[in-house]
Design an enzyme around this catalytic site. Structure first.
Site, PDB file in Angstrom:
ATOM      1  N   VAL A 180      65.552  71.547 -42.623  1.00 58.64           N
ATOM      2  CA  VAL A 180      66.514  71.396 -41.520  1.00 58.64           C
ATOM      3  C   VAL A 180      67.077  72.727 -41.049  1.00 58.64           C
ATOM      4  CG1 VAL A 180      67.213  69.038 -42.122  1.00 58.64           C
ATOM      5  CG2 VAL A 180      68.420  70.966 -43.176  1.00 58.64           C
ATOM      6  N   GLY A 181      66.771  73.786 -41.737  1.00 57.15           N
ATOM      7  CA  GLY A 181      67.274  75.079 -41.312  1.00 57.15           C
ATOM      8  C   GLY A 181      66.515  76.190 -41.996  1.00 57.15           C
TER       9      GLY A 181
ATOM     10  N   VAL B 269      66.703  75.636 -45.679  1.00 56.17           N
ATOM     11  CA  VAL B 269      67.555  74.511 -46.072  1.00 56.17           C
ATOM     12  C   VAL B 269      66.804  73.203 -45.843  1.00 56.17           C
ATOM     13  CG1 VAL B 269      69.767  73.355 -45.685  1.00 56.17           C
ATOM     14  CG2 VAL B 269      69.610  75.848 -45.498  1.00 56.17           C
TER      15      VAL B 269
ATOM     16  N   LYS C 294      69.428  74.393 -50.407  1.00 55.14           N
ATOM     17  CA  LYS C 294      69.126  75.707 -49.845  1.00 55.14           C
ATOM     18  C   LYS C 294      68.293  76.457 -50.872  1.00 55.14           C
ATOM     19  CE  LYS C 294      71.388  79.754 -47.785  1.00 55.14           C
ATOM     20  NZ  LYS C 294      72.667  80.225 -47.245  1.00 55.14           N
TER      21      LYS C 294
ATOM     22  N   ASP D 127      81.253  85.674 -41.029  1.00 57.76           N
ATOM     23  CA  ASP D 127      80.071  85.377 -40.208  1.00 57.76           C
ATOM     24  C   ASP D 127      80.213  84.019 -39.538  1.00 57.76           C
ATOM     25  OD1 ASP D 127      77.636  85.820 -38.997  1.00 57.76           O
ATOM     26  OD2 ASP D 127      76.439  85.225 -40.722  1.00 57.76           O
TER      27      ASP D 127
HETATM   28  N1  LIG Z   1      74.868  71.559 -46.101  1.00 55.00           N
HETATM   29  C1  LIG Z   1      74.014  71.540 -45.086  1.00 55.00           C
HETATM   30  N2  LIG Z   1      73.654  70.364 -44.525  1.00 55.00           N
HETATM   31  C2  LIG Z   1      72.772  70.326 -43.496  1.00 55.00           C
HETATM   32  N3  LIG Z   1      72.224  71.428 -42.918  1.00 55.00           N
HETATM   33  C3  LIG Z   1      72.559  72.628 -43.441  1.00 55.00           C
HETATM   34  C4  LIG Z   1      73.459  72.754 -44.557  1.00 55.00           C
HETATM   35  N4  LIG Z   1      73.606  74.058 -44.838  1.00 55.00           N
HETATM   36  C5  LIG Z   1      72.847  74.726 -43.966  1.00 55.00           C
HETATM   37  N5  LIG Z   1      72.214  73.884 -43.125  1.00 55.00           N
HETATM   38  C6  LIG Z   1      71.329  74.248 -42.006  1.00 55.00           C
HETATM   39  O1  LIG Z   1      70.579  75.395 -42.336  1.00 55.00           O
HETATM   40  C7  LIG Z   1      70.928  76.481 -41.471  1.00 55.00           C
HETATM   41  C8  LIG Z   1      70.884  77.791 -42.225  1.00 55.00           C
HETATM   42  O2  LIG Z   1      71.792  77.718 -43.329  1.00 55.00           O
HETATM   43  P1  LIG Z   1      72.589  78.963 -43.864  1.00 55.00           P
HETATM   44  O3  LIG Z   1      73.369  79.533 -42.715  1.00 55.00           O
HETATM   45  O4  LIG Z   1      73.346  78.581 -45.067  1.00 55.00           O
HETATM   46  O5  LIG Z   1      71.405  79.928 -44.270  1.00 55.00           O
HETATM   47  P2  LIG Z   1      71.393  81.510 -44.239  1.00 55.00           P
HETATM   48  O6  LIG Z   1      70.088  81.948 -44.759  1.00 55.00           O
HETATM   49  O7  LIG Z   1      72.598  82.017 -44.933  1.00 55.00           O
HETATM   50  O8  LIG Z   1      71.511  81.731 -42.679  1.00 55.00           O
HETATM   51  P3  LIG Z   1      72.010  82.975 -41.859  1.00 55.00           P
HETATM   52  O9  LIG Z   1      70.767  83.513 -41.254  1.00 55.00           O
HETATM   53  O10 LIG Z   1      72.952  82.352 -40.851  1.00 55.00           O
HETATM   54  O11 LIG Z   1      72.706  83.884 -42.784  1.00 55.00           O
HETATM   55  C9  LIG Z   1      72.301  76.128 -40.894  1.00 55.00           C
HETATM   56  O12 LIG Z   1      72.552  76.690 -39.635  1.00 55.00           O
HETATM   57  C10 LIG Z   1      72.217  74.588 -40.815  1.00 55.00           C
HETATM   58  O13 LIG Z   1      71.575  74.181 -39.610  1.00 55.00           O
END
Ligand SMILES: Nc1ncnc2c1ncn2[C@@H]1O[C@H](COP(=O)(O)OP(=O)(O)OP(=O)(O)O)[C@@H](O)[C@H]1O
Length: 489
Positions: free
Chosen positions: A10-11, A18, A33, A125
């Site tokens: 989903v991300g 994620v 994650k 952020d």
């Molecule tokens: N608890 C959650 N439930 C559902 N989707 C989530 C959750 N946590 C994160 N996501 C999805 O995954 C995406 C990326 O998560 P996250 O920001 O934690 O990752 P990151 O690697 O730290 O990203 P960034 O590049 O912003 O630093 C989020 O924008 C969201 O769409």
């Protein structure tokens, strides 16, 4: 990890992908994650900012970290699952959100921020992608950059996605604090009203230019410290007249505009604190309690998902006596907004560039001299270092032993807060939409533990000036490019 079945990605963030997953034992839907780099010891994992900060937080509007698992040197975070992020909600949206919806979201976020700031953390952020939504509930996520207010400055490393980055960070102050989150919230609030980023700079210089063109260039009266910071890096602010924010955000009420102005103030010390914002008149107009948080009584209006076209339904749902200040966009204005929506590449390009910045591969811009006028070039800024390089030294007992997984109970340890901070149908609106377009210069279910937020504070509370006297500057028109991007910073 055998307890979890991964269902769907989903991300895909900078540091991890994620997944929506199911706990095979309990049937609970969670977000997993999976971190991209490898972790060779538990100590390393427990010192991650995301772990250190999130394990201390237990709040209905902060996404809950349930468990940390390290398996074969791969680190997994198990979070409560949220349906989507705020950017996803905005990106394909045609109708503007109702002010009541925006107020409801913002009130939750400011509560989460007040909690976090009071406990000595700031996020650093905040952006729509890091605000996760399930129905009417919104939660702050991604604590990869969170910082303890009492940790020692100078903070030299990269902070925050450019469009939401506070000017003191752009100008490389090493003493920034929780006020950076307040700036980001001002930009996010404005974006919620217009569905366009308020300061979509294509590089750092352009970012500052965009800010100047909205809130006016700073001077000794408005931000003496900022002029010093600029001097220190041989940077000269462009002399740009300010805009009228009410014209830029025509669907926002006067209170909403005043709040955005106060949040997006040059001088971080003049920005309100999150707890103060909760007292702002913007939040007095009504208080909306999401159906999912209302006491179960007969005749409670059914909950309506937050993803769909809910505007008309929303007007009926919000039955708390609120007067909606929302002025729905005319068809013409909507058509214009749609048009700019379709010019989607800008945000993607820009955000890809930011991603490159974050990875530390690209450097420079402000440090080296002169301001370049509203950059059309794809120039990239210099503040960035990779988050993966920011592991802070162990500063607390990582006496975690060597478990294969680590669950968090409600470990709410208070650290002393050393927060020094620490569109309606008229011709006018069509004109505004045109202006916006022309001025594109640069370029699962809610947590079961959620409890209802407190009722709105009394009108008398807080030191807010009423209406227009809070800030008297006028403001100019921001860029109106619509965006699309993958979910990355
Ligand atoms: N608890 C959650 N439930 C559902 N989707 C989530 C959750 N946590 C994160 N996501 C999805 O995954 C995406 C990326 O998560 P996250 O920001 O934690 O990752 P990151 O690697 O730290 O990203 P960034 O590049 O912003 O630093 C989020 O924008 C969201 O769409």
């Amino acid at each position: 990890m055998e307890r979890y079945k991964l269902i769907k990605e989903v991300g895909d963030g900078t540091f991890g992908s994620v997944w929506r997953a199911i706990n095979k034992l309990t049937g609970e839907v969670v977000a997993v994650k999976k971190m991209k780099r490898r972790y060779y010891s538990w100590e390393e994992c427990m010192n991650l900012r995301e772990v250190k900060s999130l394990r201390r937080m237990n709040h209905p509007y902060i996404v809950k970290l349930k468990e940390v698992i390290r398996e074969n040197d791969i680190l997994y975070f198990i979070f409560e699952y949220m349906e989507c992020n705020l950017y996803q909600l905005m990106k394909d949206r045609v109708k503007l959100f109702l002010e009541t919806e925006i107020r409801n979201w913002c009130y939750q976020i400011f509560q989460g921020l007040a909690y976090m700031h009071q406990r000595g953390y700031f996020h650093r952020d905040l952006k729509p992608e890091n605000l996760l939504v399930t129905k009417e509930i919104i939660k702050i996520a991604d604590f990869g950059l969170a910082r303890e207010l009492c940790s020692q400055p100078p903070y030299t490393e990269y902070v925050s996605t450019r469009w939401y980055r506070a000017p003191e960070v752009l100008l490389q102050s090493s003493l920034y604090d929780s006020a950076v989150d307040m700036w980001a919230m001002g930009a996010i609030m404005a974006e919620l009203f217009t569905l366009h980023p308020l300061f979509p700079g294509s590089n750092e210089a352009d970012e500052i230019h965009k800010i100047c063109s909205v809130i006016g260039s700073p001077d000794h009266g408005t931000w003496a410290e900022g002029l010093l910071l600029a001097d220190a890096m041989s940077y000269k602010f462009p002399q740009v007249p300010c805009a009228n924010l009410s014209e830029l955000i025509p669907s926002a009420s006067e209170n909403a505009v005043n709040l955005i102005k106060s949040l997006c103030t040059w001088d971080p010390t003049k920005r309100p604190k999150a707890a103060e914002v909760l007292q702002h008149p913007f939040f007095q107009a009504s208080y909306y309690v999401p159906p999912s948080l209302r006491p179960r009584v007969p005749n409670t209006p059914p909950s309506v998902g937050s993803k769909g076209s809910v505007e008309q339904k929303s007007a009926r749902r919000y039955s708390t006596g609120a007067l909606s200040n929302n002025k729905p966009a005319s068809n013409v204005l909507r058509a214009k907004i749609n048009c700019s929506l379709k010019s989607g590449v800008q945000r993607k390009l820009s955000m890809d560039q930011q991603e490159a910045e974050k990875s530390g591969k690209l450097k420079n811009s402000l440090k080296h001299p002169r301001y370049q006028p509203p950059a059309r070039k794809n120039q990239v800024g210099n503040i960035i270092i990779s988050k993966s390089m920011q592991r802070i030294p162990p500063d607390e007992a990582s006496s975690v032993g060597v478990p294969r997984s680590f669950s968090f109970s409600n470990t709410m340890r208070r650290s002393s807060s050393k927060a020094s901070a620490s569109a309606s149908a008229s011709d006018d609106e069509v004109a505004v939409a045109e202006k916006l377009a022309k001025l594109s210069v640069g370029s699962g279910s809610a947590s079961g533990g959620a409890r209802p937020p407190p009722p709105p504070p009394s009108l008398k509370a807080g030191g807010w000036h009423s209406h227009t006297d809070f800030l008297t500057r006028s403001y100019e028109v921001p860029s109106a490019r619509r965006y699309s991007r993958k979910v990355v910073g």
